[in-house]
Write a protein that holds these residues in place. Structure first.
Motif, PDB file in Angstrom:
ATOM      1  N   ARG A 126      11.378  -4.058  -6.152  1.00  0.00           N
ATOM      2  CA  ARG A 126      11.209  -4.710  -7.458  1.00  0.00           C
ATOM      3  C   ARG A 126      10.559  -6.085  -7.311  1.00  0.00           C
ATOM      4  N   ARG A 127      10.900  -6.825  -6.267  1.00  0.00           N
ATOM      5  CA  ARG A 127      10.247  -8.125  -6.020  1.00  0.00           C
ATOM      6  C   ARG A 127       8.763  -7.932  -5.734  1.00  0.00           C
ATOM      7  N   LEU A 128       8.454  -6.956  -4.909  1.00  0.00           N
ATOM      8  CA  LEU A 128       7.068  -6.649  -4.585  1.00  0.00           C
ATOM      9  C   LEU A 128       6.304  -6.249  -5.845  1.00  0.00           C
ATOM     10  N   MET A 129       6.927  -5.448  -6.678  1.00  0.00           N
ATOM     11  CA  MET A 129       6.282  -4.977  -7.898  1.00  0.00           C
ATOM     12  C   MET A 129       5.965  -6.122  -8.854  1.00  0.00           C
ATOM     13  N   ARG A 130       6.752  -7.187  -8.820  1.00  0.00           N
ATOM     14  CA  ARG A 130       6.439  -8.353  -9.665  1.00  0.00           C
ATOM     15  C   ARG A 130       5.078  -8.924  -9.303  1.00  0.00           C
ATOM     16  N   ASP A 131       4.814  -9.048  -7.995  1.00  0.00           N
ATOM     17  CA  ASP A 131       3.503  -9.557  -7.565  1.00  0.00           C
ATOM     18  C   ASP A 131       2.392  -8.589  -7.953  1.00  0.00           C
ATOM     19  N   LEU A 132       2.644  -7.310  -7.800  1.00  0.00           N
ATOM     20  CA  LEU A 132       1.640  -6.308  -8.143  1.00  0.00           C
ATOM     21  C   LEU A 132       1.421  -6.246  -9.656  1.00  0.00           C
ATOM     22  N   GLU A 133       2.474  -6.501 -10.416  1.00  0.00           N
ATOM     23  CA  GLU A 133       2.347  -6.514 -11.879  1.00  0.00           C
ATOM     24  C   GLU A 133       1.542  -7.725 -12.340  1.00  0.00           C
ATOM     25  N   ILE A 137      13.252   5.464  -5.736  1.00  0.00           N
ATOM     26  CA  ILE A 137      12.425   6.479  -5.074  1.00  0.00           C
ATOM     27  C   ILE A 137      11.420   5.814  -4.137  1.00  0.00           C
ATOM     28  N   VAL A 138      10.786   4.751  -4.612  1.00  0.00           N
ATOM     29  CA  VAL A 138       9.825   4.034  -3.778  1.00  0.00           C
ATOM     30  C   VAL A 138      10.540   3.442  -2.569  1.00  0.00           C
ATOM     31  N   ALA A 139      11.710   2.838  -2.785  1.00  0.00           N
ATOM     32  CA  ALA A 139      12.474   2.211  -1.701  1.00  0.00           C
ATOM     33  C   ALA A 139      12.892   3.235  -0.652  1.00  0.00           C
ATOM     34  N   GLU A 140      13.260   4.430  -1.071  1.00  0.00           N
ATOM     35  CA  GLU A 140      13.642   5.468  -0.104  1.00  0.00           C
ATOM     36  C   GLU A 140      12.471   5.815   0.804  1.00  0.00           C
ATOM     37  N   VAL A 159       0.849  -1.197   0.000  1.00  0.00           N
ATOM     38  CA  VAL A 159       0.000   0.000   0.000  1.00  0.00           C
ATOM     39  C   VAL A 159       0.884   1.246   0.000  1.00  0.00           C
ATOM     40  N   HIS A 160       1.939   1.230   0.795  1.00  0.00           N
ATOM     41  CA  HIS A 160       2.876   2.352   0.852  1.00  0.00           C
ATOM     42  C   HIS A 160       3.499   2.587  -0.528  1.00  0.00           C
ATOM     43  N   ALA A 161       4.022   1.518  -1.122  1.00  0.00           N
ATOM     44  CA  ALA A 161       4.683   1.645  -2.424  1.00  0.00           C
ATOM     45  C   ALA A 161       3.726   2.160  -3.494  1.00  0.00           C
ATOM     46  N   LEU A 162       2.523   1.627  -3.530  1.00  0.00           N
ATOM     47  CA  LEU A 162       1.549   2.084  -4.527  1.00  0.00           C
ATOM     48  C   LEU A 162       1.117   3.522  -4.270  1.00  0.00           C
ATOM     49  N   SER A 163       1.066   3.921  -3.015  1.00  0.00           N
ATOM     50  CA  SER A 163       0.719   5.314  -2.695  1.00  0.00           C
ATOM     51  C   SER A 163       1.792   6.268  -3.195  1.00  0.00           C
ATOM     52  N   VAL A 164       3.045   5.867  -3.083  1.00  0.00           N
ATOM     53  CA  VAL A 164       4.145   6.683  -3.618  1.00  0.00           C
ATOM     54  C   VAL A 164       3.961   6.850  -5.123  1.00  0.00           C
ATOM     55  N   ILE A 165       3.696   5.767  -5.807  1.00  0.00           N
ATOM     56  CA  ILE A 165       3.517   5.829  -7.261  1.00  0.00           C
ATOM     57  C   ILE A 165       2.303   6.678  -7.610  1.00  0.00           C
TER      58      ILE A 165
END
Length: 131
Positions: free
Chosen positions: A36-43, A23-26, A4-10
């Motif tokens: 990037r691993r998390l984004m694979r699941d979200l993708e 940027i998301v990791a920061e 949720v945090h990562a998607l909110s940043v995006i």
């Protein structure tokens, strides 16, 4: 919560342009590899799309108002909230023979209630509350 945090940043930073994993990791305070691993699941769930190249990164797969917390939860969490036994319980034991069947319905009801509750909040709702 990290998803949720990562998607909110995006959602807040993209303006239609990809947001890089650094940027998301920061913001999340983790390593870009974790993101990037998390984004694979979200993708896989079509919640984000990756954009390659020098100005690449991640964009939302659809408008933030159409991504619910339930969508995010399903994309990154185990299928069931409550894990059942990894192996079959001992059938000769009265508890082992009955426990899975007895608790299955209450646990299924709890999972459905959680999913309904998460479905009422969108990523847009969250991103708009961040100052």
């Amino acid at each position: 919560m990290v998803a949720v945090h990562a998607l909110s940043v995006i959602a807040r930073m993209s303006d239609g342009r990809p947001v890089c994993s650094t940027i998301v990791a920061e913001s999340v305070n983790t390593n870009p590899v974790v993101i990037r691993r998390l984004m694979r699941d979200l993708e896989k769930a079509a919640l984000v799309a990756s954009v390659t190249g020098r100005a690449g990164g991640f964009i939302l797969g659809r408008h933030a108002g159409r991504i619910t917390l339930a969508d995010i939860y399903k994309a990154v969490e185990d299928e069931n909230i409550f894990r059942m036994h990894k192996t079959d319980p001992k059938g000769k034991c009265p508890v082992g023979a009955a426990i899975v069947k007895i608790v299955a319905e209450p646990l299924r009801s709890a999972e459905q209630a959680l999913e309904r509750a998460l479905a009422t909040t969108t990523l847009d709702d969250i991103a708009n509350q961040i100052a």
